[in-house]
Design a protein around this motif. Structure first.
Motif, PDB file in Angstrom:
ATOM      1  N   UNK A 344       0.832  -1.204   0.000  1.00 11.31           N
ATOM      2  CA  UNK A 344       0.000   0.000   0.000  1.00 11.31           C
ATOM      3  C   UNK A 344       0.867   1.255   0.000  1.00 11.31           C
ATOM      4  N   UNK A 345       1.907   1.275   0.849  1.00 10.68           N
ATOM      5  CA  UNK A 345       2.798   2.440   0.904  1.00 10.68           C
ATOM      6  C   UNK A 345       3.518   2.642  -0.426  1.00 10.68           C
ATOM      7  N   UNK A 346       3.903   1.559  -1.055  1.00  5.77           N
ATOM      8  CA  UNK A 346       4.537   1.685  -2.380  1.00  5.77           C
ATOM      9  C   UNK A 346       3.542   2.247  -3.397  1.00  5.77           C
ATOM     10  N   UNK A 347       2.293   1.821  -3.297  1.00  5.80           N
ATOM     11  CA  UNK A 347       1.269   2.320  -4.220  1.00  5.80           C
ATOM     12  C   UNK A 347       1.039   3.812  -4.018  1.00  5.80           C
ATOM     13  N   UNK A 348       1.111   4.278  -2.773  1.00  3.88           N
ATOM     14  CA  UNK A 348       0.985   5.709  -2.513  1.00  3.88           C
ATOM     15  C   UNK A 348       2.136   6.475  -3.153  1.00  3.88           C
ATOM     16  N   UNK A 349       3.344   5.945  -3.020  1.00  8.66           N
ATOM     17  CA  UNK A 349       4.504   6.578  -3.658  1.00  8.66           C
ATOM     18  C   UNK A 349       4.306   6.657  -5.166  1.00  8.66           C
ATOM     19  N   UNK A 350       3.855   5.567  -5.743  1.00  8.59           N
ATOM     20  CA  UNK A 350       3.671   5.523  -7.194  1.00  8.59           C
ATOM     21  C   UNK A 350       2.599   6.517  -7.635  1.00  8.59           C
ATOM     22  N   UNK A 351       1.521   6.631  -6.854  1.00  5.89           N
ATOM     23  CA  UNK A 351       0.450   7.564  -7.197  1.00  5.89           C
ATOM     24  C   UNK A 351       0.967   8.995  -7.234  1.00  5.89           C
ATOM     25  N   UNK A 352       1.764   9.371  -6.230  1.00  6.44           N
ATOM     26  CA  UNK A 352       2.269  10.733  -6.159  1.00  6.44           C
ATOM     27  C   UNK A 352       3.358  10.989  -7.195  1.00  6.44           C
ATOM     28  N   UNK A 353       4.109   9.948  -7.535  1.00  2.00           N
ATOM     29  CA  UNK A 353       5.174  10.114  -8.532  1.00  2.00           C
ATOM     30  C   UNK A 353       4.606  10.265  -9.939  1.00  2.00           C
ATOM     31  N   UNK A 354       3.521   9.552 -10.235  1.00  2.00           N
ATOM     32  CA  UNK A 354       2.917   9.608 -11.570  1.00  2.00           C
ATOM     33  C   UNK A 354       1.403   9.587 -11.427  1.00  2.00           C
ATOM     34  N   UNK A 355       0.796  10.685 -10.973  1.00  2.00           N
ATOM     35  CA  UNK A 355      -0.648  10.698 -10.735  1.00  2.00           C
ATOM     36  C   UNK A 355      -1.437  10.529 -12.025  1.00  2.00           C
ATOM     37  N   UNK A 356      -2.483   9.686 -12.008  1.00  2.00           N
ATOM     38  CA  UNK A 356      -3.313   9.460 -13.205  1.00  2.00           C
ATOM     39  C   UNK A 356      -4.315  10.598 -13.393  1.00  2.00           C
ATOM     40  N   UNK A 357      -3.828  11.728 -13.873  1.00  2.00           N
ATOM     41  CA  UNK A 357      -4.662  12.918 -13.990  1.00  2.00           C
ATOM     42  C   UNK A 357      -5.608  12.831 -15.183  1.00  2.00           C
ATOM     43  N   UNK A 358      -6.794  13.375 -14.992  1.00  3.59           N
ATOM     44  CA  UNK A 358      -7.792  13.479 -16.045  1.00  3.59           C
ATOM     45  C   UNK A 358      -7.917  14.945 -16.476  1.00  3.59           C
ATOM     46  N   UNK A 359      -8.643  15.221 -17.558  1.00  2.24           N
ATOM     47  CA  UNK A 359      -8.772  16.612 -18.008  1.00  2.24           C
ATOM     48  C   UNK A 359      -9.263  17.573 -16.929  1.00  2.24           C
ATOM     49  N   UNK A 360     -10.079  17.070 -15.992  1.00  3.35           N
ATOM     50  CA  UNK A 360     -10.567  17.934 -14.925  1.00  3.35           C
ATOM     51  C   UNK A 360      -9.463  18.494 -14.055  1.00  3.35           C
ATOM     52  N   UNK A 361      -8.295  17.867 -14.055  1.00  2.33           N
ATOM     53  CA  UNK A 361      -7.186  18.351 -13.231  1.00  2.33           C
ATOM     54  C   UNK A 361      -6.707  19.718 -13.684  1.00  2.33           C
ATOM     55  N   UNK A 362      -6.868  20.020 -14.952  1.00  3.33           N
ATOM     56  CA  UNK A 362      -6.405  21.306 -15.483  1.00  3.33           C
ATOM     57  C   UNK A 362      -7.422  22.413 -15.287  1.00  3.33           C
ATOM     58  N   UNK A 363      -8.605  22.090 -14.793  1.00  2.00           N
ATOM     59  CA  UNK A 363      -9.667  23.077 -14.647  1.00  2.00           C
ATOM     60  C   UNK A 363      -9.368  24.026 -13.490  1.00  2.00           C
ATOM     61  N   UNK A 364     -10.065  25.142 -13.484  1.00  2.00           N
ATOM     62  CA  UNK A 364      -9.947  26.090 -12.378  1.00  2.00           C
ATOM     63  C   UNK A 364     -10.499  25.439 -11.112  1.00  2.00           C
TER      64      UNK A 364
END
Length: 505
Positions: A344-364
């Motif tokens: 789980x801790x490794x998965x958290x590291x991986x999420x923060x290192x390469x977050x699976x961002x969607x188009x909504x991430x660029x929104x205001x």
């Protein structure tokens, strides 16, 4: 056997020309005991990529002085650390290895820096001869041991450390005396931090730029919860007060953020992590839920007039509590040591290192985050309405419990959005917390009634009076009814404070 000590200290810059002021004239000091110079030789351990240093954690093996041995220092607040000690040995003691596992995972720790210090010690004593603080002038020589580059550095610093159970305000008094003598606070938080900076590369930390997009805000919130889980791991292992609860809350907040902000972070990618966060929160809840229930039942008994406490009710409650909590600490530690938790801790590291961002991430953030908060609020509104439609009984209890979960998620959504949405999100989170607390108390009462019935059955089977258990059961029923009457008003105030859609949208 490892022991621990709360270390409260301040560090100051010094040069060859630095002269200490007359320490005997510092307010509150009755006398000064000069203990002379001692030689300290410390080797600091870390991973090759300096994971411990990045978290302001230090692990060292030191000889010389009165406390030779292994020392692990964990941050508590600025200038405050808990130092856990273990006897000298040729390898890192197992208990200290466990306390750093959440940060290093399965990476080996190796010697990274050696510090040799000549420490000139002055003990500041009160009028009664009791120690107030220890002030030392340290001449430090540092040698880098990792990275194939054995560069060196040297400097002199002054360290003021509060005596055990001392008043931290005394360090402010000492600090003013030093600064009046031209001595300035150190820029580095520790000897190790300065040694790393001056002998090679210092640890890299995530940049905290001003958040601009919805993705920036969500990732910042996710990172803070992930860091809390990692930082609280050693506190839970040490059995520190409220540590299990705080770690469980961080786990729930993180899982809630992944579910709420699914237009920012790809829910299909984060769903497996959410499953593991739910597992961890459940495991952490075993001991916590027992503790809360135990405190509730004790409080109910304490509130009864003495003539109404009939039979050995307190003894039976103690037996029930001991049976419920037996082995819970060992179970929690086993969970934290498990391969599943490390994954789980490794998965958290991986999420923060390469977050699976969607188009909504660029929104205001004012648009995207507000939309998500409103959606969670609507879900809660539907569940509250459904619960209030039910007649009192098990079905309403279950519906109120479902509403409680939705209230928690809506509150966490508002808290995560607060940096972007400001006062409206703060007000919404506060009102939602009131709803969550009220529904949480109701659910605690539901659980308590089930336990009280079981205790009454046990008492009756043992030939003990069950009157008191029935009386407390009745009081729990009355409290639940009062909560259900109070809910519409509390919910109305929370609904009024909801995040509204801006005009023109």
């Amino acid at each position: 056997m490892a022991d621990s000590k709360r270390e409260i200290e301040r560090k100051y810059e010094a040069t060859d020309a630095t002269r200490l002021p007359d320490l005997g004239r510092v307010a509150g000091v009755g006398s000064v005991a000069h203990e002379g110079v001692m030689e300290l030789d410390a080797v600091y351990y870390d991973t090759e990529d300096l994971r411990l240093a990045a978290g302001n954690v230090t692990l060292r093996r030191r000889t010389g002085g009165s406390d030779a041995g292994w020392h692990l220092k964990l941050p508590v607040a600025d200038g405050v650390r808990d130092e856990i000690r273990a006897p000298l040995s040729g390898h890192v003691p197992a208990r200290l290895t466990a306390l750093i596992r959440s940060r290093v995972l399965d990476a080996p720790v190796v010697p990274v820096v050696r510090l040799v210090s000549a420490r000139d010690v002055h003990v500041l004593l009160g009028d009664d001869g009791a120690p107030l603080a220890e002030l030392s002038v340290d001449e430090v020589r540092a040698e880098r041991l990792s990275g194939g580059d054995h560069r060196t550095a040297a400097w002199t610093e002054i360290e003021a450390e509060l005596a055990d159970d001392g008043d931290p305000a005394f360090l402010d008094t000492v600090g003013r005396a030093l600064e009046e003598a031209g001595i300035r606070p150190a820029t580095a938080p520790s000897k190790l931090a300065r040694a790393l900076a001056e002998t090679g590369s210092a640890p890299t930390r995530p940049r905290e730029d001003e958040p601009r997009t919805a993705g920036d805000h969500v990732l910042g919130y996710v990172r803070r919860q992930a860091e809390a889980i990692v930082a609280l791991d050693p506190a839970v292992r040490r059995g520190l007060p409220d540590s299990v609860h705080r770690m469980r809350v961080a786990t729930r907040r993180l899982r809630s953020a992944l579910r709420t902000y699914r237009r920012v972070l790809d829910r299909e990618a984060t769903r497996p992590l959410g499953t593991e966060l739910k597992w961890l929160a459940g495991e952490l809840g075993v001991d916590r839920d027992q503790e809360v229930l135990d405190a509730r039942l004790r409080a109910r008994l304490d509130a009864l007039p003495r003539p109404l406490v009939i039979g050995p009710v307190r003894a039976r409650l103690r037996l029930w509590s001991a049976a419920g909590r037996s082995g819970s600490r060992r179970r929690t530690t086993a969970v934290l040591d498990s391969a599943r938790h490390l994954d789980l801790l490794r998965a958290l590291e991986a999420l923060l290192a390469a977050p699976p961002l969607l188009p909504g991430a660029a929104a205001a953030p004012g648009d995207e985050l507000a939309r998500a908060v409103r959606k969670d609020h609507r879900r809660l509104a539907g569940r509250v309405a459904h619960a209030l439609e039910q007649t009192p009984g098990p079905e309403r209890d279950a519906a109120l419990h479902s509403a409680r979960k939705a209230a928690k998620r809506a509150r966490y959504a508002a808290e995560a959005a607060r940096p972007a949405l400001g006062k409206p999100a703060k007000k919404a989170a506060k009102r939602l917390k009131a709803v969550q607390s009220l529904l949480g108390d109701h659910q605690d009462g539901v659980v308590a009634r089930g336990t009280l019935r079981a205790l009454a059955v046990q008492a009756h089977a043992a030939g003990e009076p069950s009157f008191t258990w029935g009386l407390v059961y009745g009081r729990e029923e009355a409290a639940a009814a009062a909560t259900e009457r109070e809910l519409p008003g509390v919910w109305h105030r929370a609904h009024k404070a909801r995040i509204r859609r801006a005009r023109g949208h």
